[in-house]
Scaffold this active site. Structure first.
Site, PDB file in Angstrom:
ATOM      1  N   ARG A  41      -8.021 -53.725 -68.239  1.00  0.00           N
ATOM      2  CA  ARG A  41      -9.425 -53.522 -67.864  1.00  0.00           C
ATOM      3  C   ARG A  41     -10.229 -54.820 -67.956  1.00  0.00           C
ATOM      4  O   ARG A  41     -11.139 -55.037 -67.148  1.00  0.00           O
ATOM      5  CB  ARG A  41     -10.048 -52.443 -68.752  1.00  0.00           C
ATOM      6  N   LYS A 198      -1.443 -27.516 -67.447  1.00  0.00           N
ATOM      7  CA  LYS A 198      -2.162 -26.253 -67.286  1.00  0.00           C
ATOM      8  C   LYS A 198      -2.966 -26.171 -65.994  1.00  0.00           C
ATOM      9  O   LYS A 198      -3.631 -27.136 -65.606  1.00  0.00           O
ATOM     10  CB  LYS A 198      -3.113 -26.048 -68.475  1.00  0.00           C
ATOM     11  N   GLY A 351      -4.010 -40.966 -66.397  1.00  0.00           N
ATOM     12  CA  GLY A 351      -3.209 -41.745 -67.339  1.00  0.00           C
ATOM     13  C   GLY A 351      -1.715 -41.558 -67.197  1.00  0.00           C
ATOM     14  O   GLY A 351      -0.947 -42.539 -67.152  1.00  0.00           O
ATOM     15  N   GLY A 374     -11.217 -39.579 -65.916  1.00  0.00           N
ATOM     16  CA  GLY A 374     -12.149 -38.464 -65.726  1.00  0.00           C
ATOM     17  C   GLY A 374     -12.920 -38.557 -64.427  1.00  0.00           C
ATOM     18  O   GLY A 374     -13.141 -37.554 -63.739  1.00  0.00           O
TER      19      GLY A 374
END
Length: 397
Positions: A41, A198, A351, A374
């Site tokens: 980053r 999930k 990720g 996100g």
């Protein structure tokens, strides 16, 4: 999406002598001694900083790091190691400035690092007074942190509201371009891979993509729920029985558009969730009651690979099996290799997806690798990110 770009301001000669405030994403992992263990980053932020410095700007850079308590400084929350590493990459000193909200001294051609912005009271809740103070520090605000683009905070949203000029840095602009190419104006067929443990964590993504994609490949635990919804047994595999109707609705929505959710025809199973568990390939119709499905089988992998090689655009979020265990990694490797071999424009994020890309060394064969976990997921959900919204609004002002 119409936003003002920092590169255009530089090209127009509007940056020399200006105070430029760059909100970067420098939230890097560190060991217990505070040493940076992975600096991707920081390296990704260098082009924006250099662009501003080379244009003759007085440059301020800030970021969040970790999850500090607002108003309570602790040494482990400091950006000091980040400032040192940025200085090494730039070949010049990057001074760290604490308590910077009420004023910063920086001359044209200089760059300073402003201490962890999440230490400021009101940062997370986008306090208007704090945002106005930040905006007063600069002539140009540059948002270059896609990883925070889904958060409306003082250093990401509020400052963009009140700064004289608000624009997108090269990293953020590249994300906007890649997302638009993949989702707003895709070359068909558009194939999306959504995998994970999930359905519940990615149900809204699946529902949103079902309205737009030509093939929706599901993997991991998500695929188990879709297999069960299609009438197949899944043994003792991870499954969400309360979401079977939702899975059926996604399948029906795709079918109504002439699109499809390919259901695995074979799987790799084991009796235990262990790296050294015995892996057995079975037809999807032959899963036993005590089987755990931990990967897609070779026939399914070959079918999906053909689909990906024929795609015009690929969106990838999530490995299709437990790729951390070598015995159950062949499906994810087949997907990765197919994406690498495809002539399609591909965009990947998340990720675990980035870990799979690194494991199989295909970084250069993926069209665009998204830096925001996100934020990337919220884009796939069809949401308008706060950073995109405010920058687009300021561009019209």
């Amino acid at each position: 999406m119409n936003v003002l770009r920092f590169s255009d301001l530089v090209a127009a000669g509007k940056v020399a002598g200006q105070r430029v405030f760059i909100r970067a994403d420098l939230n890097v992992p560190q060991d217990d001694a505070g040493r940076i263990t992975e600096d991707t980053r920081i390296r990704a932020s260098v082009p924006c900083v250099k662009l501003a410095l080379d244009a003759g700007a007085a440059v301020m850079v800030t970021s969040h790091l970790g999850r500090p308590t607002e108003g309570e400084f602790k040494p482990e929350d400091s950006l000091a190691p980040v400032a040192a590493r940025l200085g090494e990459l730039l070949g010049r000193e990057v001074k760290l400035v604490a308590n910077w909200v009420d004023g910063v001294q920086v001359a044209p051609g200089q760059v300073v690092m402003l201490e962890n912005c999440r230490l400021n009271k009101g940062e997370k809740k986008n306090n208007e007074e704090l945002a106005k103070k930040m905006a007063a520090l600069c002539d140009i605000f540059v948002h270059d942190a896609f990883g925070t683009a889904h958060r409306a905070e003082a250093s990401t949203y509020g400052i963009a509201q009140f700064a004289k000029v608000a624009c997108a840095g090269p990293l953020l602009a590249a994300e906007i371009d890649a997302i638009s190419k993949a989702l707003a104006n895709p070359k068909r067929p558009l194939v999306a891979i959504v995998a994970g443990s999930k359905v519940s964590t990615k149900l809204t993504i699946l529902q949103s993509l079902a309205k737009n994609v030509d093939q929706l490949i599901v993997g991991g635990g998500i695929a188990n729920t879709f297999m069960l919804a299609a009438g197949l047994a899944v043994g003792k595999s991870l499954v969400e029985k309360d979401l079977l109707e939702d899975a059926k609705a996604v399948i029906a929505a795709m079918k109504a558009r002439g699109a499809a959710v390919p259901i695995p025809v074979d799987v790799v199973v084991a009796k235990e969730f262990k790296a050294d568990a015995t892996a057995t390939v079975k037809a999807a119709t032959e899963v036993a009651d005590d089987d755990l499905i931990l990967d897609i089988g070779p026939k399914t992998a070959a079918q999906l690979a053909d689909m990906l090689k024929a795609a015009g655009t690929i969106v990838w979020n999530g490995p299709v099996g437990v790729f951390e265990f070598d015995s159950f990694a062949k499906g994810t490797e087949a997907i990765a290799r197919a994406i690498a071999a495809s002539s399609a424009f591909s965009i990947a994020g998340g990720g675990d997806t980035l870990a799979a890309i690194a494991k199989y060394g295909i970084e250069k064969q993926v069209g665009y690798i998204s830096t925001g976990g996100g934020a990337f997921l919220e884009v796939l959900e069809g949401k308008t990110l706060p950073a995109f919204e405010i920058l687009a609004r300021r561009a019209q002002a």
